[in-house]
Structure formats: C-alpha cells, structure tokens
Design a protein around this motif. Sequence first.
Motif, short mmCIF file in Angstrom:
data_model
loop_
_atom_site.label_atom_id
_atom_site.label_comp_id
_atom_site.label_asym_id
_atom_site.label_seq_id
_atom_site.Cartn_x
_atom_site.Cartn_y
_atom_site.Cartn_z
N UNK A 107 7.27 -3.03 3.73
CA UNK A 107 6.31 -1.96 4.00
C UNK A 107 5.93 -1.20 2.73
N UNK A 108 6.93 -0.89 1.90
CA UNK A 108 6.66 -0.13 0.68
C UNK A 108 5.75 -0.92 -0.27
N UNK A 109 6.04 -2.20 -0.45
CA UNK A 109 5.24 -3.03 -1.36
C UNK A 109 3.79 -3.13 -0.88
N UNK A 162 11.70 5.69 7.03
CA UNK A 162 11.38 6.89 6.26
C UNK A 162 11.46 6.56 4.77
N UNK A 163 12.55 5.92 4.36
CA UNK A 163 12.75 5.62 2.95
C UNK A 163 11.63 4.75 2.38
N UNK A 164 11.07 3.88 3.22
CA UNK A 164 10.02 2.98 2.74
C UNK A 164 8.73 3.71 2.39
N UNK A 165 8.61 4.97 2.82
CA UNK A 165 7.40 5.74 2.48
C UNK A 165 7.47 6.31 1.07
N UNK A 166 8.67 6.47 0.52
CA UNK A 166 8.83 7.15 -0.76
C UNK A 166 8.11 6.43 -1.91
N UNK A 167 8.26 5.11 -2.07
CA UNK A 167 7.54 4.45 -3.17
C UNK A 167 6.01 4.56 -3.03
N UNK A 168 5.52 4.60 -1.80
CA UNK A 168 4.08 4.73 -1.58
C UNK A 168 3.61 6.12 -2.02
N UNK A 169 4.37 7.14 -1.65
CA UNK A 169 4.01 8.49 -2.06
C UNK A 169 4.08 8.62 -3.58
N UNK A 187 -2.52 -7.16 3.96
CA UNK A 187 -1.91 -6.23 3.02
C UNK A 187 -1.04 -6.93 1.99
N UNK A 188 -0.73 -8.19 2.21
CA UNK A 188 0.04 -8.97 1.25
C UNK A 188 -0.86 -9.81 0.34
N UNK A 189 -2.18 -9.66 0.48
CA UNK A 189 -3.13 -10.45 -0.31
C UNK A 189 -4.04 -9.50 -1.08
N UNK A 190 -3.82 -9.37 -2.37
CA UNK A 190 -4.55 -8.40 -3.19
C UNK A 190 -6.04 -8.65 -3.20
N UNK A 191 -6.45 -9.93 -3.23
CA UNK A 191 -7.88 -10.24 -3.27
C UNK A 191 -8.58 -9.75 -2.00
N UNK A 197 2.15 -0.89 0.88
CA UNK A 197 1.50 0.39 0.63
C UNK A 197 1.08 0.55 -0.82
N UNK A 198 1.96 0.17 -1.73
CA UNK A 198 1.65 0.25 -3.16
C UNK A 198 0.48 -0.67 -3.50
N UNK A 199 0.45 -1.86 -2.91
CA UNK A 199 -0.66 -2.79 -3.15
C UNK A 199 -1.98 -2.21 -2.68
N UNK A 200 -1.95 -1.50 -1.56
CA UNK A 200 -3.18 -0.89 -1.05
C UNK A 200 -3.68 0.18 -2.02
N UNK A 201 -2.78 0.96 -2.57
CA UNK A 201 -3.17 1.99 -3.54
C UNK A 201 -3.75 1.35 -4.80
N UNK A 202 -3.11 0.30 -5.27
CA UNK A 202 -3.60 -0.38 -6.48
C UNK A 202 -4.99 -0.97 -6.25
#
Length: 267
Positions: free
Chosen positions: A85-87, A120-127, A58-62, A89-94
Amino acid sequence: MPESNPKVLVIGATGKFARLVMPALARRNVTVRALVRYLAKDVQTQVGATVDVIEGDLRNAESLDRACDGVDGVFYIGPAFAPDEAAMGVSMIEAAERSGVRKFVFSSVIQPTNTRLKNHASKIPVEEALYSSRLQYTILHPANFMQNIALAWPNVLETSTFSEPFPKTARIARVDYRDVADVAAEALTSDRLAFATLELCSEGLYHRGDIAEMMSEALGRHVEALEPSFAEWHRAGICRTTTISCISFQRFTSIMQGLGSAVTVLR
C-alpha cells in the motif's frame, strides 16, 4: 487561485468511499476522471455518465502518468491492507509530480503513527512523500467511518443486537465519509485548505450503548449492545468483509481502549 473548471483524478472511484467524493466534486463544477483497475461493463454506471473513466494500475507507473495527464488535482485513497500500500501511494505522488498536477488530497487515517496497526503505519511513507513534494497537498485523518456500521446493520435487523468485539463502553470518534468527501472537494477547488493536515470527526464520542439506543429509537424496538469476543463475532458472520480486513480488525480490537485523539469537529 483555483481553476474555474478544474479536472480531478479520483483514485478508487468504484470503491465505497472514493465514490462519495465524485458527487461532492460535481457540485463544485469539477470535471471528474475516474481511475479504475479494470474497464468492466458496468463501470460507467457505477461512476456516473458524465465521468471520464480511464484504466490504470497503481503498480504501473506508465498507466499512472496517462491517468494524470491534463488533470489539475488528484484525490487518493489507497487500497487498505494491500501489502505494498505504501509503495503504491508513493508511486501515485511521483506520477502526479511528473505530470504537473497542482493539488493532491490524500485520505489517510486517524493516528497514522499508531504503528501497531499495519494499515495505519502504511500511510506514513505516503504522507512523508507529500511533505517533501512540490504538490499543494491536503492530508485528511478521518476517524472511524460511520458507513462501517452498515456492516452490522443486517444483523441488527435480524437479532435486535448491535455487536462489536471490543469494550462496549469505549467511546469512539466517528465520521460520515460524505463529510470527508466535502472537505476533500473543498481542498481540491480552493486554496483554503492548502498544506493542511486535518483530523476529522463528527461531534460527540459515543459508545456502543449510545448507538444501540439510537437504533432502538429509529426501529421502534429495543436493540441491545453486546460485547462478543472476536472469535464469537467472526463465527456469527457479523464481520461481512474480506478475511484480511477481519484480521486487521482483530488487531484493532486489542488496542481499542488506547484509542484517543484531538479532533477537528465537522460542523
């Protein structure tokens, strides 16, 4: 319209919760691809012989781009308590957006805006990333997992007591993650739950005494509901999770009486 035989990428497929999503998808004739961190010798046995397994980080975009290639949907549950965790999740969406994925189901947490709990807070940027994406998303806010009671089960059998370090009169919304998995599978195979954010729990709010009574009936002997301090609970070895999970649970216990939410009841 949904694909007749879609392919879905499952993140965390060897974990105790995401692995419950794969049978729900298989019942809907979905081809499952499992993303795993390492290709261990027994990984195919863990996920099932028919599952396509791919190694990724999850830390490797390729690696995420490779995992998303050719899939119609993604089921994502993040690595709880990871500092980034938040970063991740955002990478997975991208990666899903870059690869042309259509559907994305995120297993978040009930009350993510309760930022006193870091997981809980770490989920907010992903949402937020999903809300601003082009993906057809469904966000799940499951209550406390019933499977977590299994952590205390060995101690229940040994001592005939059920202990959690918060008030035993606190009524908690819980959910069987197998039900959450069914909702996720529905969202990934139809358009009925598209762009929905759903709070999920089972019917009823039970305190520890209620659960101890159910345990007593199942075991045929009395099980007493106890209310130890966190230190006592941890010292007794009832917390059979990682240290970081126990630390988070300690924070959780300090706000338990403030926990409450409107919920969608699974039927």
